[in-house]
Design a protein around this motif. Sequence first.
Motif, PDB file in Angstrom:
ATOM      1  N   ASP A 511       0.837  -1.199   0.000  1.00 18.84           N
ATOM      2  CA  ASP A 511       0.000   0.000   0.000  1.00 18.84           C
ATOM      3  C   ASP A 511       0.874   1.253   0.000  1.00 18.84           C
ATOM      4  O   ASP A 511       2.010   1.238   0.482  1.00 18.84           O
ATOM      5  CB  ASP A 511      -0.903   0.026   1.231  1.00 18.84           C
ATOM      6  CG  ASP A 511      -1.890  -1.122   1.233  1.00 18.84           C
ATOM      7  OD1 ASP A 511      -2.262  -1.577   0.135  1.00 18.84           O
ATOM      8  OD2 ASP A 511      -2.266  -1.574   2.329  1.00 18.84           O
ATOM      9  N   PRO A 512       0.356   2.367  -0.532  1.00 20.21           N
ATOM     10  CA  PRO A 512       1.117   3.626  -0.463  1.00 20.21           C
ATOM     11  C   PRO A 512       1.423   4.003   0.983  1.00 20.21           C
ATOM     12  O   PRO A 512       0.625   3.758   1.887  1.00 20.21           O
ATOM     13  CB  PRO A 512       0.169   4.646  -1.121  1.00 20.21           C
ATOM     14  CG  PRO A 512      -0.735   3.830  -1.987  1.00 20.21           C
ATOM     15  CD  PRO A 512      -0.908   2.527  -1.278  1.00 20.21           C
ATOM     16  N   LEU A 513       2.594   4.588   1.199  1.00 20.63           N
ATOM     17  CA  LEU A 513       2.994   5.015   2.536  1.00 20.63           C
ATOM     18  C   LEU A 513       2.486   6.423   2.820  1.00 20.63           C
ATOM     19  O   LEU A 513       2.308   7.232   1.903  1.00 20.63           O
ATOM     20  CB  LEU A 513       4.518   4.989   2.663  1.00 20.63           C
ATOM     21  CG  LEU A 513       5.191   3.612   2.604  1.00 20.63           C
ATOM     22  CD1 LEU A 513       6.705   3.775   2.701  1.00 20.63           C
ATOM     23  CD2 LEU A 513       4.694   2.717   3.716  1.00 20.63           C
ATOM     24  N   PRO A 514       2.267   6.759   4.088  1.00 22.75           N
ATOM     25  CA  PRO A 514       1.836   8.117   4.448  1.00 22.75           C
ATOM     26  C   PRO A 514       2.896   9.150   4.045  1.00 22.75           C
ATOM     27  O   PRO A 514       4.067   8.804   3.850  1.00 22.75           O
ATOM     28  CB  PRO A 514       1.679   8.050   5.973  1.00 22.75           C
ATOM     29  CG  PRO A 514       1.564   6.597   6.292  1.00 22.75           C
ATOM     30  CD  PRO A 514       2.354   5.876   5.266  1.00 22.75           C
ATOM     31  N   PRO A 515       2.517  10.420   3.922  1.00 20.60           N
ATOM     32  CA  PRO A 515       3.487  11.468   3.591  1.00 20.60           C
ATOM     33  C   PRO A 515       4.673  11.461   4.556  1.00 20.60           C
ATOM     34  O   PRO A 515       4.504  11.317   5.775  1.00 20.60           O
ATOM     35  CB  PRO A 515       2.674  12.757   3.719  1.00 20.60           C
ATOM     36  CG  PRO A 515       1.260  12.337   3.452  1.00 20.60           C
ATOM     37  CD  PRO A 515       1.151  10.963   4.034  1.00 20.60           C
ATOM     38  N   GLY A 516       5.865  11.568   4.008  1.00 17.18           N
ATOM     39  CA  GLY A 516       7.065  11.629   4.826  1.00 17.18           C
ATOM     40  C   GLY A 516       7.709  10.281   5.102  1.00 17.18           C
ATOM     41  O   GLY A 516       8.730  10.219   5.777  1.00 17.18           O
ATOM     42  N   GLN A 517       7.129   9.180   4.577  1.00 13.26           N
ATOM     43  CA  GLN A 517       7.710   7.857   4.797  1.00 13.26           C
ATOM     44  C   GLN A 517       8.181   7.261   3.471  1.00 13.26           C
ATOM     45  O   GLN A 517       7.470   7.320   2.466  1.00 13.26           O
ATOM     46  CB  GLN A 517       6.695   6.928   5.467  1.00 13.26           C
ATOM     47  CG  GLN A 517       6.272   7.406   6.857  1.00 13.26           C
ATOM     48  CD  GLN A 517       5.409   6.401   7.577  1.00 13.26           C
ATOM     49  OE1 GLN A 517       5.392   5.220   7.248  1.00 13.26           O
ATOM     50  NE2 GLN A 517       4.678   6.865   8.594  1.00 13.26           N
ATOM     51  N   VAL A 518       9.377   6.680   3.487  1.00 15.30           N
ATOM     52  CA  VAL A 518       9.996   6.168   2.262  1.00 15.30           C
ATOM     53  C   VAL A 518      10.728   4.868   2.572  1.00 15.30           C
ATOM     54  O   VAL A 518      11.417   4.764   3.593  1.00 15.30           O
ATOM     55  CB  VAL A 518      10.995   7.201   1.680  1.00 15.30           C
ATOM     56  CG1 VAL A 518      11.793   6.597   0.529  1.00 15.30           C
ATOM     57  CG2 VAL A 518      10.275   8.455   1.225  1.00 15.30           C
ATOM     58  N   TRP A 519      10.575   3.884   1.672  1.00 16.49           N
ATOM     59  CA  TRP A 519      11.412   2.690   1.710  1.00 16.49           C
ATOM     60  C   TRP A 519      12.688   2.977   0.940  1.00 16.49           C
ATOM     61  O   TRP A 519      12.639   3.486  -0.182  1.00 16.49           O
ATOM     62  CB  TRP A 519      10.721   1.493   1.073  1.00 16.49           C
ATOM     63  CG  TRP A 519       9.603   0.891   1.882  1.00 16.49           C
ATOM     64  CD1 TRP A 519       8.279   0.903   1.588  1.00 16.49           C
ATOM     65  CD2 TRP A 519       9.732   0.163   3.105  1.00 16.49           C
ATOM     66  NE1 TRP A 519       7.559   0.252   2.545  1.00 16.49           N
ATOM     67  CE2 TRP A 519       8.432  -0.216   3.502  1.00 16.49           C
ATOM     68  CE3 TRP A 519      10.804  -0.183   3.917  1.00 16.49           C
ATOM     69  CZ2 TRP A 519       8.184  -0.938   4.661  1.00 16.49           C
ATOM     70  CZ3 TRP A 519      10.560  -0.907   5.071  1.00 16.49           C
ATOM     71  CH2 TRP A 519       9.267  -1.281   5.436  1.00 16.49           C
ATOM     72  N   THR A 619       3.782   8.285  -0.572  1.00 15.38           N
ATOM     73  CA  THR A 619       4.809   7.588  -1.340  1.00 15.38           C
ATOM     74  C   THR A 619       4.194   6.397  -2.055  1.00 15.38           C
ATOM     75  O   THR A 619       3.300   5.731  -1.518  1.00 15.38           O
ATOM     76  CB  THR A 619       5.929   7.100  -0.399  1.00 15.38           C
ATOM     77  OG1 THR A 619       6.428   8.212   0.336  1.00 15.38           O
ATOM     78  CG2 THR A 619       7.063   6.455  -1.165  1.00 15.38           C
ATOM     79  N   ARG A 620       4.666   6.112  -3.258  1.00 17.70           N
ATOM     80  CA  ARG A 620       4.154   4.991  -4.045  1.00 17.70           C
ATOM     81  C   ARG A 620       4.310   3.674  -3.276  1.00 17.70           C
ATOM     82  O   ARG A 620       5.322   3.436  -2.625  1.00 17.70           O
ATOM     83  CB  ARG A 620       4.901   4.888  -5.374  1.00 17.70           C
ATOM     84  CG  ARG A 620       4.657   6.050  -6.308  1.00 17.70           C
ATOM     85  CD  ARG A 620       5.662   6.062  -7.451  1.00 17.70           C
ATOM     86  NE  ARG A 620       5.537   4.891  -8.312  1.00 17.70           N
ATOM     87  CZ  ARG A 620       6.344   4.660  -9.352  1.00 17.70           C
ATOM     88  NH1 ARG A 620       7.329   5.509  -9.634  1.00 17.70           N
ATOM     89  NH2 ARG A 620       6.176   3.587 -10.107  1.00 17.70           N
TER      90      ARG A 620
END
Length: 694
Positions: A511-519, A619-620
């Motif tokens: 699922d898309p991540l909340p704003p400000g979160q990145v893998w 985030t995608r």
Amino acid sequence: MTEPTEAICAADFRLDDLDHAANEAFPGYLVRKDLVRQYARQYPVPTYVVEFLLGRYCASVEPAEIAEGLDIVKHQLEGRTVRPAEREIFKSRAREQGSVRLIDIVRARLDAKNDCYLAELPSLGLRDVRIGTAFVVENQRILADGFYAEVTLEYDPVIAQEKQGRPFSIAAMRPIQMSSPSVLDVLAKGRRNFGTEEWKRLLLRSTGLEPDALDQRARQVAILRLIPFVERNYNLVELGPRGTGKSHVYQQLSPFSHLLSGGKATVAKMFVNMANGQRGLVCQYDVVCFDEVAGVSFDQKDGVNIMKGYMASGEFSRGKESIRAEGSLVLVGNFDVSVEQQQRIGHLLSPLPTQMRNDTAFHDRIHGYAPGWDFPKLNPAEHLTDHFGLVNDFLSACWTKLRDTTRLPILQNRVFWGGALSGRDIEAVHKTISGLLKLLFPDPEMEVEDDDLEWMVRLALESRRRVKEQQKRCLKAEFRSTHFSYTLGVDGTESFVATPELRSDEAIDSDPLPPGQVWAIGPGSEGSGPGLYRIEVVVGRGAGGAKILNHPVPPAFRESVKVGEQNLYTAGSALVGDRDPRGHQYTIQMQPRDNERSGAGLGLPVLAALVGGLLERRTRGATIVAGPLNLGGSLERIPDPVAIAELAVDKQATVLLLPVGARRELMNLPDDLWTKVNIEFYRDAEDGVFKVLE
């Protein structure tokens, strides 16, 4: 105590379809497993000894015949098994009556001074019992760790009068094991009456388990435990929670198996005694199991190396002689935490002894790793069967004969292995499949359908890949290719096999991540290899600046944050438009998901997290980004993009974002991995940031 006839006539027992089918296919070779448990608890002998007697007198589904046989079994067990308090009573009977019959472990040793053999009967506390040479020659295992037997013990009062006389002698001995040469023919003929799933259920009932109370994963574990009984020199590991019956199989099921409890293991006992040339356990038993393996250690420094060499070739050298043996080795032990936690704090072979746990060469000798965490804690009322199963004495006799055969020809021109499997991987998988074929298709003339063969192939690949994944955690640079695959048939499609525990623990969110979160994947510090991170940024009002929550803050990650923050300020208008990046406070946390925890080379992922948080854009989903930045905004070279792509596939990413400069080096990426992840390239920092965000 309930009388046997009353137990047989109990109203709550009902034969089901499998009981009837088994009785038609194996008349005279069945036993009620609940009766086995009942008598095994009452008398000081292993389960297979009780089954030996029950199989002799109660191998029927007719209640009246079973009740009659039970009376005989009860009488023999009561009259021939020695409880600690009855030791002197049995000795007295031998003296007064001239002989006594008992069931006990018999061990023997050579008395070189007097040129004779002496036997030991532990239950009577006798160590100097005379035994004929013929008994020893015909039963060599008596010189190793002994075996259970029906013994006629005689007492000679004349010899008792002699100085240092040894009045006790073994006049007759019958090992508790079936020796009929036709047992395999009986097994093969009876197997033809069952479908594969029915046969699996009967096999599990024969080991005392109720298959209907187990899910598919637990059934697989139970069947994997049996492979060492039918496959020579098979090395199996099972680690998991306590109370799941890991060691029970190797202690109670077969007289050809020996259980070593945790503690010191001597080279002389395991392999060969250099003082007298006596062969050790691996030469005398089909299976040698190390219980509570975390506490096992050898009395000599080279013990583990001897064991490692034996696991690889089935041979060991002591002195000038190279000795060949066929005993399979099983290592069982416990996790003190859940499998998920175990993977976070180390790897799934960490419970092994110190000299084994991080030795990738030792790991490479392991043919299969049974996931003990998939087997439930045994509840006797739920997981142990009350139905009929094959007598273990008969079954173990069949298994030991099956060790002399191989079933690998079935794989020819039917199964083709992917390029990630090394020579040792293929050997391990072949051994597992051969063992499964012997267990499930003991008749070599039976046709094996593609669906059945594929089930065994997938189970074998998963069991070996689990070993490979732990090697990878110990030494990423050498064992990075773990994408095991197979093709069924010449025109089949390539299929990949994963290990479920890695998927649950390491897969990234789809699922898309909340704003400000990145893998993100960082290239790692020197020698450590790449690692997965989750970067989280919370944006709030303030006077500017970034606060890192990690304590202590890794210096390399502090540098990555500094680079990302500086690029945000420098290219603010292009990245966030009219928003003022210096008018906000940024709280940053790095969550490492692998052993690599330095946070090096995460400049671009940090920048993407800062921008996403500031613009409140998600985030995608299932997307990982990698790319070091410098303070001037230029993209730096990624040291090993192939390793990063392989890690992204392991983490089940759908999209991997890399700088376009990595394109040429990715030409070395295996073809099968190109189909597992979509690799997108970005030309600069701005392009990379907006390809990360939705």
